[in-house]
Design a protein around this motif. Structure first.
Motif, PDB file in Angstrom:
ATOM      1  N   GLN A  35       0.835  -1.211   0.000  1.00 15.49           N
ATOM      2  CA  GLN A  35       0.000   0.000   0.000  1.00 15.49           C
ATOM      3  C   GLN A  35       0.864   1.252   0.000  1.00 15.49           C
ATOM      4  OE1 GLN A  35      -2.518  -0.463   3.419  1.00 15.49           O
ATOM      5  NE2 GLN A  35      -3.996  -1.747   2.334  1.00 15.49           N
ATOM      6  N   ARG A  36       1.903   1.264   0.794  1.00 11.97           N
ATOM      7  CA  ARG A  36       2.796   2.427   0.850  1.00 11.97           C
ATOM      8  C   ARG A  36       3.522   2.626  -0.474  1.00 11.97           C
ATOM      9  NH1 ARG A  36       5.355   1.879   6.936  1.00 11.97           N
ATOM     10  NH2 ARG A  36       3.410   2.343   8.014  1.00 11.97           N
ATOM     11  N   LEU A  37       3.932   1.527  -1.091  1.00  7.95           N
ATOM     12  CA  LEU A  37       4.621   1.591  -2.371  1.00  7.95           C
ATOM     13  C   LEU A  37       3.728   2.204  -3.443  1.00  7.95           C
ATOM     14  CD1 LEU A  37       7.178   0.796  -4.008  1.00  7.95           C
ATOM     15  CD2 LEU A  37       6.032  -1.367  -4.494  1.00  7.95           C
ATOM     16  N   HIS A  38       2.425   1.941  -3.357  1.00  5.52           N
ATOM     17  CA  HIS A  38       1.483   2.448  -4.341  1.00  5.52           C
ATOM     18  C   HIS A  38       0.861   3.783  -3.944  1.00  5.52           C
ATOM     19  CE1 HIS A  38       1.784  -1.799  -5.580  1.00  5.52           C
ATOM     20  NE2 HIS A  38       1.681  -1.261  -6.785  1.00  5.52           N
ATOM     21  N   GLY A  39       1.490   4.480  -3.016  1.00  2.00           N
ATOM     22  CA  GLY A  39       1.076   5.838  -2.702  1.00  2.00           C
ATOM     23  C   GLY A  39       0.041   6.011  -1.610  1.00  2.00           C
ATOM     24  N   HIS A  40      -0.338   4.961  -0.942  1.00  2.00           N
ATOM     25  CA  HIS A  40      -1.290   5.081   0.163  1.00  2.00           C
ATOM     26  C   HIS A  40      -0.510   5.448   1.424  1.00  2.00           C
ATOM     27  CE1 HIS A  40      -4.538   3.374  -2.222  1.00  2.00           C
ATOM     28  NE2 HIS A  40      -3.663   2.479  -2.660  1.00  2.00           N
ATOM     29  N   HIS A  41      -0.407   6.730   1.681  1.00  2.00           N
ATOM     30  CA  HIS A  41       0.426   7.208   2.781  1.00  2.00           C
ATOM     31  C   HIS A  41      -0.207   6.973   4.148  1.00  2.00           C
ATOM     32  CE1 HIS A  41       3.104   8.910  -0.148  1.00  2.00           C
ATOM     33  NE2 HIS A  41       2.075   9.530  -0.720  1.00  2.00           N
ATOM     34  N   HIS A  42      -1.469   6.620   4.179  1.00  2.00           N
ATOM     35  CA  HIS A  42      -2.151   6.364   5.449  1.00  2.00           C
ATOM     36  C   HIS A  42      -2.364   4.863   5.668  1.00  2.00           C
ATOM     37  CE1 HIS A  42      -2.741  10.617   5.998  1.00  2.00           C
ATOM     38  NE2 HIS A  42      -3.230  10.688   4.761  1.00  2.00           N
ATOM     39  N   ALA A  43      -1.464   4.065   5.148  1.00  2.00           N
ATOM     40  CA  ALA A  43      -1.556   2.614   5.327  1.00  2.00           C
ATOM     41  C   ALA A  43      -1.388   2.267   6.803  1.00  2.00           C
ATOM     42  CB  ALA A  43      -0.477   1.905   4.509  1.00  2.00           C
ATOM     43  N   ALA A  44      -1.920   1.152   7.195  1.00  2.00           N
ATOM     44  CA  ALA A  44      -1.834   0.713   8.592  1.00  2.00           C
ATOM     45  C   ALA A  44      -0.377   0.537   9.014  1.00  2.00           C
ATOM     46  CB  ALA A  44      -2.577  -0.604   8.762  1.00  2.00           C
ATOM     47  N   THR A  45      -0.146   0.627  10.299  1.00  2.00           N
ATOM     48  CA  THR A  45       1.179   0.373  10.850  1.00  2.00           C
ATOM     49  C   THR A  45       1.409  -1.142  10.875  1.00  2.00           C
ATOM     50  OG1 THR A  45       0.965   2.306  12.268  1.00  2.00           O
ATOM     51  CG2 THR A  45       2.639   0.692  12.884  1.00  2.00           C
ATOM     52  N   PRO A  46       2.586  -1.610  10.463  1.00  2.00           N
ATOM     53  CA  PRO A  46       2.834  -3.061  10.509  1.00  2.00           C
ATOM     54  C   PRO A  46       2.661  -3.599  11.930  1.00  2.00           C
ATOM     55  CG  PRO A  46       4.566  -1.955   9.285  1.00  2.00           C
ATOM     56  CD  PRO A  46       3.722  -0.883   9.917  1.00  2.00           C
ATOM     57  N   THR A  47       2.165  -4.789  12.041  1.00  2.00           N
ATOM     58  CA  THR A  47       1.934  -5.409  13.343  1.00  2.00           C
ATOM     59  C   THR A  47       3.259  -5.856  13.953  1.00  2.00           C
ATOM     60  OG1 THR A  47       0.504  -6.943  14.528  1.00  2.00           O
ATOM     61  CG2 THR A  47       1.546  -7.779  12.529  1.00  2.00           C
ATOM     62  N   ASN A  48       3.196  -6.336  15.183  1.00  2.00           N
ATOM     63  CA  ASN A  48       4.410  -6.806  15.847  1.00  2.00           C
ATOM     64  C   ASN A  48       4.136  -8.154  16.522  1.00  2.00           C
ATOM     65  OD1 ASN A  48       3.173  -6.331  18.421  1.00  2.00           O
ATOM     66  ND2 ASN A  48       3.725  -4.176  18.235  1.00  2.00           N
ATOM     67  N   ALA A  49       5.167  -8.758  17.067  1.00  3.81           N
ATOM     68  CA  ALA A  49       5.053 -10.099  17.653  1.00  3.81           C
ATOM     69  C   ALA A  49       4.103 -10.111  18.846  1.00  3.81           C
ATOM     70  CB  ALA A  49       6.435 -10.602  18.069  1.00  3.81           C
TER      71      ALA A  49
END
Length: 104
Positions: A35-49
């Motif tokens: 999503q970020r690569l395709h210009g969606h600057h408000h993409a969700a934050t990656p999850t964590n363990a």
């Protein structure tokens, strides 16, 4: 929304919750970075363990409607324990243990 992970069909899946968490982590991160690569600057934050561990325990139990019986270490709840430090292979799901804690 707090999704839950579960492995309830061992003949069809591996029955290995660690693999399920790892796959969920990879898929979620790929989607966010795509999503970020395709210009969606408000993409969700990656999850964590930690969040994945919650999804596989307490949230998985809640989604299945079993939170009063499983999903956390508490007196009277059923629990599957895996000792990843001393025994690197996960304990098969068929081996069940019951936690008998004390209050206090």
């Amino acid at each position: 929304m707090r999704p839950g992970l579960s492995v309830d069909n061992e003949p069809s899946y591996s029955g290995d919750m660690f693999t399920e968490m790892r796959v969920a982590l990879y898929i979620q991160r790929v989607m966010v970075y795509s999503q970020r690569l395709h210009g969606h600057h408000h993409a969700a934050t990656p999850t964590n363990a930690f969040r994945l561990l919650e999804a596989a325990t307490i949230d998985g139990a809640a989604v299945a409607g079993l939170e009063p019986r499983i999903g956390s270490l508490a007196p009277g709840k059923q629990v599957d324990l895996v000792d990843t430090y001393r025994r690197p292979q996960p304990v098969p799901c068929q081996q069940r243990y019951r936690y008998h804690g004390t209050r206090g």
